[in-house]
Design an enzyme around this catalytic site. Structure first.
Site, PDB file in Angstrom:
ATOM      1  N   GLY A 248       0.787  -1.237   0.000  1.00 49.53           N
ATOM      2  CA  GLY A 248       0.000   0.000   0.000  1.00 49.53           C
ATOM      3  C   GLY A 248       0.814   1.281   0.000  1.00 49.53           C
TER       4      GLY A 248
ATOM      5  N   MET B  19      -4.360  -6.959  -6.932  1.00 49.57           N
ATOM      6  CA  MET B  19      -3.875  -8.084  -7.742  1.00 49.57           C
ATOM      7  C   MET B  19      -5.024  -8.980  -8.215  1.00 49.57           C
ATOM      8  SD  MET B  19      -0.820  -7.190  -7.720  1.00 49.57           S
ATOM      9  CE  MET B  19       0.192  -8.514  -8.337  1.00 49.57           C
TER      10      MET B  19
ATOM     11  N   ILE C 240      -8.289  -9.293 -11.387  1.00 50.12           N
ATOM     12  CA  ILE C 240      -8.869  -8.734 -12.611  1.00 50.12           C
ATOM     13  C   ILE C 240     -10.278  -8.243 -12.301  1.00 50.12           C
ATOM     14  CG2 ILE C 240      -9.593  -9.244 -14.983  1.00 50.12           C
ATOM     15  CD1 ILE C 240      -7.353 -11.463 -14.872  1.00 50.12           C
TER      16      ILE C 240
ATOM     17  N   ASN D 217      -5.965   2.382 -13.153  1.00 47.09           N
ATOM     18  CA  ASN D 217      -4.961   1.444 -12.620  1.00 47.09           C
ATOM     19  C   ASN D 217      -3.561   2.000 -12.827  1.00 47.09           C
ATOM     20  OD1 ASN D 217      -3.889  -1.101 -11.663  1.00 47.09           O
ATOM     21  ND2 ASN D 217      -3.477  -1.670 -13.787  1.00 47.09           N
TER      22      ASN D 217
ATOM     23  N   HIS E  63       0.388   0.634 -13.423  1.00 42.51           N
ATOM     24  CA  HIS E  63       1.136  -0.581 -13.761  1.00 42.51           C
ATOM     25  C   HIS E  63       2.619  -0.238 -13.884  1.00 42.51           C
ATOM     26  CE1 HIS E  63       1.803  -4.585 -15.272  1.00 42.51           C
ATOM     27  NE2 HIS E  63       2.631  -4.046 -16.155  1.00 42.51           N
TER      28      HIS E  63
HETATM   29  C1  GRF Z   1       3.011  -1.134  -7.687  1.00 44.86           C
HETATM   30  O1  GRF Z   1       4.277  -1.306  -8.272  1.00 44.86           O
HETATM   31  C2  GRF Z   1       1.942  -1.052  -8.740  1.00 44.86           C
HETATM   32  O2  GRF Z   1       2.373  -0.490  -9.938  1.00 44.86           O
HETATM   33  C3  GRF Z   1       1.601  -2.520  -8.975  1.00 44.86           C
HETATM   34  O3  GRF Z   1       1.661  -3.087  -7.684  1.00 44.86           O
HETATM   35  C4  GRF Z   1       2.605  -2.367  -6.882  1.00 44.86           C
HETATM   36  C5  GRF Z   1       1.910  -2.002  -5.592  1.00 44.86           C
HETATM   37  O4  GRF Z   1       2.792  -1.495  -4.619  1.00 44.86           O
HETATM   38  N1  GRF Z   1       0.327  -2.642  -9.632  1.00 44.86           N
HETATM   39  P1  GRF Z   1       2.220  -0.867  -3.277  1.00 44.86           P
HETATM   40  O5  GRF Z   1       1.312  -1.901  -2.619  1.00 44.86           O
HETATM   41  O6  GRF Z   1       1.460   0.366  -3.632  1.00 44.86           O
HETATM   42  O7  GRF Z   1       3.410  -0.581  -2.418  1.00 44.86           O
END
Ligand code: GRF
Length: 199
Positions: free
Chosen positions: A17, A95, A97, A112, A114
């Site tokens: 997070g 994580m 869909i 989102n 990525h």
């Molecule tokens: C991030 O790198 C984001 O791009 C990917 O998952 C990771 C989440 O990291 N989808 P965090 O939980 O916000 O530290």
């Protein structure tokens, strides 16, 4: 959503997070008529829930496997979103869909982040895939969510160089630093666009 009322944002996250925290802190300090009103988490032991508690953001956590179907899980999530009058949803390390129940309820209102320059390296391991591919650059993409995996209209991208002495860990740190700056900015720009449309 009206011009006067703050836009109410929900963040979906599954893990640490750090992006959630960056978004909340940016919204607390920046001049924007919007607030992070809810965290939705699909892993009851995720650290992001502790961050929400510390930051004073209401949260709900679910075990998707305990529902009869994906639709039933998403309907429960949707009930919480509607109950909290959420206008816009952002996925920050969620994580899972997103299915039709949520896509139909929030058309063009699901975003989102990525950790790659999409369309390169979609999927769960964007950072590792770019590194192991020997790429000399990768980056971060913020996009609108559609029914595909890491597809959907791109709102913003920022490049991150992969230097010869980088490791997966150092690359991860660089990507996260870019994410924490870029994501709140893109969300805020998008909110201002939505507010103009409703003015
Ligand atoms: C991030 O790198 C984001 O791009 C990917 O998952 C990771 C989440 O990291 N989808 P965090 O939980 O916000 O530290």
């Amino acid at each position: 959503m009206t011009k006067e009322q703050p836009v109410r944002l929900a963040v979906f996250a599954s893990g640490s997070g750090s992006n959630f925290e960056a978004i909340v802190r940016a919204f607390q300090t920046d001049q924007i008529n919007a607030e992070v009103a809810l965290l939705v988490c699909d892993r009851p032991d995720a650290f992001v829930l502790k961050r929400a508690e510390t930051l004073g953001v209401p949260s709900v956590a679910f075990r998707p496997k305990s529902f009869d179907s994906k639709e039933a899980y998403e309907q429960e999530v949707l009930d919480h979103l509607l109950g909290a009058s959420i206008d816009l949803v952002v996925l920050a390390g969620y994580m899972r869909i997103v299915g039709n129940t949520l896509l139909k309820a929030y058309p063009n209102k699901l975003m989102n982040i990525h950790p790659s320059l999409l369309p390169r390296y979609p999927g769960k391991q964007g950072i590792v895939d770019a590194f192991e591919d020997g790429a000399t650059q990768t980056g971060v993409t913020v996009h609108i969510v559609d029914e595909g995996i890491d597809t959907g209209p791109i709102l913003a991208q920022e490049t991150v160089a992969i230097e010869p002495d980088d490791t997966i860990e150092s690359l991860e740190r660089k990507i996260h630093a870019v994410e924490h700056e870029l994501f709140p900015k893109v969300i805020q720009t998008y909110i201002k666009k939505l507010q103009k449309e409703h003015a």
